[in-house]
Design an enzyme around this catalytic site. Sequence first.
Site, PDB file in Angstrom:
ATOM      1  N   ARG A 190      -2.136  -9.491 -15.761  1.00  0.00           N
ATOM      2  CA  ARG A 190      -1.523  -9.594 -14.341  1.00  0.00           C
ATOM      3  C   ARG A 190      -1.764 -10.851 -13.588  1.00  0.00           C
ATOM      4  NH1 ARG A 190      -0.317  -5.479 -17.975  1.00  0.00           N
ATOM      5  NH2 ARG A 190      -0.674  -3.304 -17.028  1.00  0.00           N
ATOM      6  N   SER A 236       8.288  -2.877  -5.852  1.00  0.00           N
ATOM      7  CA  SER A 236       6.793  -3.388  -7.077  1.00  0.00           C
ATOM      8  C   SER A 236       7.482  -4.004  -8.655  1.00  0.00           C
ATOM      9  CB  SER A 236       6.311  -2.181  -7.061  1.00  0.00           C
ATOM     10  OG  SER A 236       5.807  -2.561  -8.369  1.00  0.00           O
ATOM     11  N   ILE A 284      -1.690  -3.344   2.454  1.00  0.00           N
ATOM     12  CA  ILE A 284      -0.805  -4.191   2.476  1.00  0.00           C
ATOM     13  C   ILE A 284      -0.056  -4.775   3.997  1.00  0.00           C
ATOM     14  CG2 ILE A 284       0.880  -5.657   1.672  1.00  0.00           C
ATOM     15  CD1 ILE A 284       0.322  -4.155  -1.099  1.00  0.00           C
ATOM     16  N   LYS A 309      10.408   3.706  -6.256  1.00  0.00           N
ATOM     17  CA  LYS A 309      11.369   1.642  -5.978  1.00  0.00           C
ATOM     18  C   LYS A 309      12.435   1.139  -6.163  1.00  0.00           C
ATOM     19  CE  LYS A 309       7.267   1.643  -3.909  1.00  0.00           C
ATOM     20  NZ  LYS A 309       7.386   1.271  -2.087  1.00  0.00           N
ATOM     21  N   TYR A 365       6.826   7.494  -9.273  1.00  0.00           N
ATOM     22  CA  TYR A 365       6.709   6.312  -8.515  1.00  0.00           C
ATOM     23  C   TYR A 365       7.417   5.541  -8.658  1.00  0.00           C
ATOM     24  CZ  TYR A 365       4.624   1.955  -6.301  1.00  0.00           C
ATOM     25  OH  TYR A 365       4.138   1.240  -5.897  1.00  0.00           O
ATOM     26  N   LYS A 388       2.211   6.001  -3.529  1.00  0.00           N
ATOM     27  CA  LYS A 388       1.927   4.752  -4.332  1.00  0.00           C
ATOM     28  C   LYS A 388       0.846   5.219  -5.190  1.00  0.00           C
ATOM     29  CE  LYS A 388      -1.847   2.435  -2.586  1.00  0.00           C
ATOM     30  NZ  LYS A 388      -2.749   1.126  -2.212  1.00  0.00           N
TER      31      LYS A 388
HETATM   32  P1  NAD Z   1      -1.452   1.801   1.241  1.00  0.00           P
HETATM   33  O1  NAD Z   1      -1.641   3.367   0.490  1.00  0.00           O
HETATM   34  O2  NAD Z   1      -2.771   1.777   1.663  1.00  0.00           O
HETATM   35  O3  NAD Z   1      -0.498   2.401   2.918  1.00  0.00           O
HETATM   36  C1  NAD Z   1       0.049   2.889   3.029  1.00  0.00           C
HETATM   37  C2  NAD Z   1       0.595   3.775   4.427  1.00  0.00           C
HETATM   38  O4  NAD Z   1       1.448   5.075   4.424  1.00  0.00           O
HETATM   39  C3  NAD Z   1      -1.124   4.339   4.390  1.00  0.00           C
HETATM   40  O5  NAD Z   1      -1.599   3.926   5.421  1.00  0.00           O
HETATM   41  C4  NAD Z   1       0.118   5.857   4.423  1.00  0.00           C
HETATM   42  O6  NAD Z   1      -1.041   6.669   5.597  1.00  0.00           O
HETATM   43  C5  NAD Z   1       0.717   5.745   5.437  1.00  0.00           C
HETATM   44  N1  NAD Z   1       1.606   6.457   4.736  1.00  0.00           N
HETATM   45  C6  NAD Z   1       2.419   7.514   3.530  1.00  0.00           C
HETATM   46  N2  NAD Z   1       2.666   8.898   3.645  1.00  0.00           N
HETATM   47  C7  NAD Z   1       3.505   7.875   4.849  1.00  0.00           C
HETATM   48  C8  NAD Z   1       4.013   8.784   5.958  1.00  0.00           C
HETATM   49  N3  NAD Z   1       4.885  10.132   5.253  1.00  0.00           N
HETATM   50  N4  NAD Z   1       3.970   9.172   7.017  1.00  0.00           N
HETATM   51  C9  NAD Z   1       3.855   7.812   8.022  1.00  0.00           C
HETATM   52  N5  NAD Z   1       2.487   6.704   7.066  1.00  0.00           N
HETATM   53  C10 NAD Z   1       2.767   7.412   5.447  1.00  0.00           C
HETATM   54  O7  NAD Z   1      -0.934   1.646   0.034  1.00  0.00           O
HETATM   55  P2  NAD Z   1      -0.685   0.062  -0.107  1.00  0.00           P
HETATM   56  O8  NAD Z   1      -1.625  -0.649  -1.317  1.00  0.00           O
HETATM   57  O9  NAD Z   1      -0.518  -0.767   1.055  1.00  0.00           O
HETATM   58  O10 NAD Z   1       0.865  -0.782  -0.248  1.00  0.00           O
HETATM   59  C11 NAD Z   1       2.301  -0.804   1.163  1.00  0.00           C
HETATM   60  C12 NAD Z   1       3.226  -0.629   0.279  1.00  0.00           C
HETATM   61  O11 NAD Z   1       3.650  -1.128  -1.011  1.00  0.00           O
HETATM   62  C13 NAD Z   1       3.821   0.715  -1.099  1.00  0.00           C
HETATM   63  O12 NAD Z   1       4.827   1.367  -0.106  1.00  0.00           O
HETATM   64  C14 NAD Z   1       3.084   0.589  -1.988  1.00  0.00           C
HETATM   65  O13 NAD Z   1       4.015   1.385  -2.948  1.00  0.00           O
HETATM   66  C15 NAD Z   1       3.563  -0.941  -2.105  1.00  0.00           C
HETATM   67  N6  NAD Z   1       3.353  -1.530  -3.369  1.00  0.00           N
HETATM   68  C16 NAD Z   1       2.350  -1.575  -3.280  1.00  0.00           C
HETATM   69  C17 NAD Z   1       1.213  -1.884  -4.472  1.00  0.00           C
HETATM   70  C18 NAD Z   1       0.105  -2.265  -4.691  1.00  0.00           C
HETATM   71  O14 NAD Z   1      -1.376  -2.213  -5.544  1.00  0.00           O
HETATM   72  N7  NAD Z   1      -1.276  -1.990  -3.821  1.00  0.00           N
HETATM   73  C19 NAD Z   1       2.091  -2.665  -4.996  1.00  0.00           C
HETATM   74  C20 NAD Z   1       3.120  -2.465  -5.064  1.00  0.00           C
HETATM   75  C21 NAD Z   1       4.295  -2.495  -4.687  1.00  0.00           C
HETATM   76  C1  UD1 Z   2      -0.060  -0.673 -12.027  1.00  0.00           C
HETATM   77  C2  UD1 Z   2       0.831   0.445 -11.769  1.00  0.00           C
HETATM   78  C3  UD1 Z   2       2.002   0.321 -11.288  1.00  0.00           C
HETATM   79  C4  UD1 Z   2       1.851  -0.157 -10.073  1.00  0.00           C
HETATM   80  C5  UD1 Z   2       0.562  -1.632  -9.398  1.00  0.00           C
HETATM   81  C6  UD1 Z   2       0.258  -1.552  -7.971  1.00  0.00           C
HETATM   82  C7  UD1 Z   2       0.119   1.776 -13.860  1.00  0.00           C
HETATM   83  C8  UD1 Z   2       0.557   2.476 -15.151  1.00  0.00           C
HETATM   84  N1  UD1 Z   2       0.848   0.891 -13.173  1.00  0.00           N
HETATM   85  O1  UD1 Z   2       0.306  -1.631 -12.134  1.00  0.00           O
HETATM   86  O2  UD1 Z   2       3.460   1.192 -11.133  1.00  0.00           O
HETATM   87  O3  UD1 Z   2       2.816  -0.952  -9.149  1.00  0.00           O
HETATM   88  O4  UD1 Z   2      -0.884  -0.530 -10.494  1.00  0.00           O
HETATM   89  O5  UD1 Z   2      -0.657  -2.502  -8.032  1.00  0.00           O
HETATM   90  O6  UD1 Z   2      -0.883   3.208 -13.466  1.00  0.00           O
HETATM   91  N2  UD1 Z   2      -7.178  -1.268 -16.069  1.00  0.00           N
HETATM   92  C9  UD1 Z   2      -8.305  -1.248 -16.275  1.00  0.00           C
HETATM   93  N3  UD1 Z   2      -9.210  -0.339 -16.289  1.00  0.00           N
HETATM   94  C10 UD1 Z   2      -9.191  -0.211 -14.916  1.00  0.00           C
HETATM   95  C11 UD1 Z   2      -7.904  -0.210 -14.478  1.00  0.00           C
HETATM   96  C12 UD1 Z   2      -7.278  -0.515 -14.464  1.00  0.00           C
HETATM   97  O7  UD1 Z   2      -8.779  -1.971 -17.748  1.00  0.00           O
HETATM   98  O8  UD1 Z   2      -9.883   0.914 -14.197  1.00  0.00           O
HETATM   99  C13 UD1 Z   2      -6.573  -2.460 -16.497  1.00  0.00           C
HETATM  100  C14 UD1 Z   2      -5.205  -1.783 -17.370  1.00  0.00           C
HETATM  101  O9  UD1 Z   2      -5.333  -1.518 -17.816  1.00  0.00           O
HETATM  102  C15 UD1 Z   2      -4.034  -3.002 -17.062  1.00  0.00           C
HETATM  103  C16 UD1 Z   2      -4.996  -4.157 -15.680  1.00  0.00           C
HETATM  104  O10 UD1 Z   2      -6.903  -3.450 -15.734  1.00  0.00           O
HETATM  105  O11 UD1 Z   2      -4.055  -3.892 -17.611  1.00  0.00           O
HETATM  106  C17 UD1 Z   2      -4.733  -3.947 -13.927  1.00  0.00           C
HETATM  107  O12 UD1 Z   2      -4.554  -3.050 -13.762  1.00  0.00           O
HETATM  108  P1  UD1 Z   2      -3.951  -1.764 -12.620  1.00  0.00           P
HETATM  109  O13 UD1 Z   2      -4.819  -2.505 -11.241  1.00  0.00           O
HETATM  110  O14 UD1 Z   2      -3.747  -0.809 -12.363  1.00  0.00           O
HETATM  111  O15 UD1 Z   2      -2.655  -2.309 -12.528  1.00  0.00           O
HETATM  112  P2  UD1 Z   2      -0.902  -2.472 -13.495  1.00  0.00           P
HETATM  113  O16 UD1 Z   2      -1.091  -1.932 -14.568  1.00  0.00           O
HETATM  114  O17 UD1 Z   2      -0.724  -3.237 -13.212  1.00  0.00           O
END
Ligand code: NAD
Ligand code: UD1
Length: 349
Positions: free
Chosen positions: A240, A133, A15, A162, A158, A93
């Site tokens: 979702r 999140s 992101i 948050k 996790y 994460k």
């Molecule tokens: P990502 O792992 O791709 O990015 C996180 C970045 O942080 C990575 O590049 C990693 O190298 C860096 N990092 C980790 N620990 C660090 C540290 N101690 N110091 C400096 N850098 C560090 O993840 P993302 O999917 O891009 O997510 C970004 C943020 O959004 C995270 O906080 C995640 O929890 C939050 N978030 C992600 C999702 C999702 O589905 N991807 C959903 C909800 C919230």
């Molecule tokens: C998951 C995390 C949530 C996090 C989010 C980040 C869990 C319990 N929740 O959410 O805390 O913020 O990712 O994006 O891990 N699924 C399958 N097969 C797979 C993977 C997923 O069927 O191999 C299903 C899951 O059951 C769910 C949907 O796909 O119904 C989405 O799953 P996922 O992408 O992991 O996201 P979340 O469960 O919403």
Amino acid sequence: MAEEKVLVTGGAGYIGSHTVLELLEAGYVPVVVDNLHNAIRGAGGVPESLRRVEEVTGRTVEFEEADILDGAALRALFEKHHFTAVIHFAGLKAVGESVRRPLDYYRVNLTGTIQLLETMRAHGVRKLVFSSSATVYGAPRYLPLDEGHPVGGCTNPYGKSKFFIEEMVRDLCRAEEGWQAVLLRYFNPTGAHPSGRLGEDPQGIPNNLMPYVSQVAVGRREILSVFGNDYATEDGTGVRDYIHVVDLAKGHIAALGKLKENCGCKVYNLGTGTGYSVLQMVGAMEKASGKTIPYRVVARRDGDVAACYADPKLAEEELGWKAAFGLDKMCEDLWRWQKNNPHGFSATA
Ligand code: NAD
Ligand code: UD1
């Protein structure tokens, strides 16, 4: 606009890198700090994701390889640059891993954020956008989820990290003059930049649905496991709110705008408001890729809920932000990225 420098922690990640690209397009000057825990190092030590951002935008990105837990490195960064705001993505994460290694999650996510906030304060920088999140809502008591829904019912470290960070930032904004924060509760980010050069590159076996589905489509994995088909949803599989990562990235630009209004501490959902089931997502990826995506139904995954989707109205009203892209576009862009980069940012498996 006078040059505004924004510190982006974790800006080499999925992101973060898309947000850095949008910051550049919007005229901001991003400075990235990332320890490359979850990002691929490219030529010259620069993360490959940021090298691609430079390639797509034709601009340069300042990058510092450092850990947010390293106080001296953070201080040096704040002494070198005058930041107007910080966008804080850095953290761990993976939900399952957080259950097995809670202290790592609390150290990086909580202690890392405290370290960052203290450094910001010491340098007079009090504007923050934070990656929260939808997981903070726990099991939904009603749908769609609005920002007034109770929070804190998280079942894993996790999610709790948050929730704790949200509370910490809220307390700080209350206690000390001048702080402004926007807490963004992301729903399920997916898709990739339309250039096909930038996207999600999970290391190891993907935990989340869409990276797994796209790796099956490209032939890296054989079959998708669908976690349960006996939920109270239309086809029995989990529902979702998937949001295009470019829409999500643009939400951060809107949040920076909000911080200019002396807004105090605000919280917004970033979602589309529409839920899709696992099988609908599989169907949409089959359509986008022209590939068959084999799947088998297995047991439910611990901690999963039947359905989770946003009420995105508040962000539209107060940030002027609304998701522009729908399911087909998410899948088309995800497929372009996966097809052109079957091994993500690495040249080979
Ligand atoms: P990502 O792992 O791709 O990015 C996180 C970045 O942080 C990575 O590049 C990693 O190298 C860096 N990092 C980790 N620990 C660090 C540290 N101690 N110091 C400096 N850098 C560090 O993840 P993302 O999917 O891009 O997510 C970004 C943020 O959004 C995270 O906080 C995640 O929890 C939050 N978030 C992600 C999702 C999702 O589905 N991807 C959903 C909800 C919230
Ligand atoms: C998951 C995390 C949530 C996090 C989010 C980040 C869990 C319990 N929740 O959410 O805390 O913020 O990712 O994006 O891990 N699924 C399958 N097969 C797979 C993977 C997923 O069927 O191999 C299903 C899951 O059951 C769910 C949907 O796909 O119904 C989405 O799953 P996922 O992408 O992991 O996201 P979340 O469960 O919403």
